[in-house]
Design a protein around this motif. Structure first.
Motif, mmCIF file in Angstrom:
data_model
loop_
_atom_site.group_PDB
_atom_site.id
_atom_site.type_symbol
_atom_site.label_atom_id
_atom_site.label_comp_id
_atom_site.label_asym_id
_atom_site.label_seq_id
_atom_site.Cartn_x
_atom_site.Cartn_y
_atom_site.Cartn_z
ATOM 1 N N ILE A 6 1.221 -1.343 0.074
ATOM 2 C CA ILE A 6 -0.025 -0.250 0.054
ATOM 3 C C ILE A 6 0.896 1.181 0.078
ATOM 4 O O ILE A 6 1.605 1.105 0.978
ATOM 5 C CB ILE A 6 -0.738 -0.064 0.939
ATOM 6 C CG1 ILE A 6 -1.899 -1.186 1.041
ATOM 7 C CG2 ILE A 6 -2.039 1.307 0.941
ATOM 8 C CD1 ILE A 6 -2.276 -1.244 2.005
ATOM 9 N N SER A 8 1.106 5.049 -0.062
ATOM 10 C CA SER A 8 0.953 6.414 0.474
ATOM 11 C C SER A 8 0.481 7.778 0.100
ATOM 12 O O SER A 8 1.267 7.984 -0.236
ATOM 13 C CB SER A 8 -0.074 7.086 2.053
ATOM 14 O OG SER A 8 -0.507 5.749 2.573
ATOM 15 N N ASN A 61 -4.600 6.245 -0.477
ATOM 16 C CA ASN A 61 -3.779 4.846 -0.572
ATOM 17 C C ASN A 61 -4.253 4.111 -2.024
ATOM 18 O O ASN A 61 -5.715 3.848 -2.431
ATOM 19 C CB ASN A 61 -4.447 4.072 1.097
ATOM 20 C CG ASN A 61 -3.595 5.128 1.982
ATOM 21 O OD1 ASN A 61 -3.232 4.876 2.208
ATOM 22 N ND2 ASN A 61 -5.111 5.245 2.423
ATOM 23 N N CYS A 75 -8.551 3.834 -2.348
ATOM 24 C CA CYS A 75 -9.447 4.493 -1.177
ATOM 25 C C CYS A 75 -8.580 6.132 -1.652
ATOM 26 O O CYS A 75 -7.998 6.647 -0.498
ATOM 27 C CB CYS A 75 -9.054 4.311 0.525
ATOM 28 S SG CYS A 75 -10.364 4.953 1.014
ATOM 29 N N LEU A 105 -7.659 -0.604 3.902
ATOM 30 C CA LEU A 105 -7.970 1.182 3.648
ATOM 31 C C LEU A 105 -9.005 1.973 4.509
ATOM 32 O O LEU A 105 -8.700 3.171 5.048
ATOM 33 C CB LEU A 105 -8.119 1.150 2.127
ATOM 34 C CG LEU A 105 -7.304 0.539 1.036
ATOM 35 C CD1 LEU A 105 -7.963 0.519 -0.954
ATOM 36 C CD2 LEU A 105 -5.908 1.210 1.102
#
Length: 151
Positions: A6, A8, A61, A75, A105
Motif C-alpha cells: 500500500i 500513501s 492509499n 481509497c 484502507l
C-alpha cells in the motif's frame, strides 16, 4: 495471499487512480436504478476538480500487486476547512477483495482523519450499492439520514 503493497500520498497520486475510478463509476452506473445517467455524465476530470476544490487536504492509499506491478485498489480521503472528513471513494478489484484490503484502507483513512482531528467522518453510499452498508458498519458508520433526489 497476494503480494501487495500500500502506497500513501496526496493529490499527486490522483491520476494513477483514474483507471480504477472508471471501473467504480461503471459499477455504479450499472447498479443505479434511477441515476445511471449521472454516472454516464461524470468524468474523472470533473471528479478530480471537485475533490481538489472542496478539500483542504487529500490522502490517497493505493494497493499495488507486487507480482505484476499493477494498481488493484485505492481509497481517497479528504478533509475540508470545517474539519469534516470524508472517505470519498473506495475500490478494490474483485479478485483482491477477500484479503481484508478494504478494511486496511478504511482503517488507514480513519487514522489519517483522526490525526487530522476531523470533527466528523462521513461516507456516501450511492443508490444501488446498499450492500456496502454492512461493510461500513463494521467500522462504526451508520445511516444518519436519507437524502432523496428527484430524477
Amino acid at each position: 495471499m497476494k503480494q501487495v503493497e500500500i502506497i500513501s500520498g496526496g493529490p499527486e497520486l490522483l491520476d494513477i487512480v483514474e483507471p480504477l475510478w472508471a471501473k467504480l463509476n461503471e459499477y455504479h452506473k450499472k447498479r443505479s436504478t434511477h441515476f445511471s445517467h449521472k454516472f454516464e455524465q461524470l468524468t474523472f476530470e470533473k471528479r478530480k476538480q471537485n475533490l481538489l476544490k472542496e478539500a483542504c487536504d487529500v490522502t490517497i492509499n493505493l494497493i499495488v500487486d507486487q507480482t505484476n506491478n499493477a494498481y488493484v485498489g485505492y481509497c481517497i480521503c479528504t478533509v475540508n476547512k470545517e474539519k469534516q472528513g470524508e472517505i470519498d471513494s473506495l475500490f478494490i478489484e474483485n479478485e483482491y477483495r477477500k484479503y481484508g484490503l478494504g478494511a486496511e484502507l478504511i482503517n488507514r483513512s480513519i487514522t489519517w482523519l483522526e490525526n487530522y482531528q476531523a470533527q466528523t467522518i462521513v461516507i456516501g453510499v450511492s443508490e444501488g450499492n446498499e450492500h456496502a452498508l454492512d461493510f461500513y458498519q463494521k467500522f462504526g458508520f451508520y445511516k444518519r439520514r436519507y437524502i432523496l433526489e428527484r430524477e
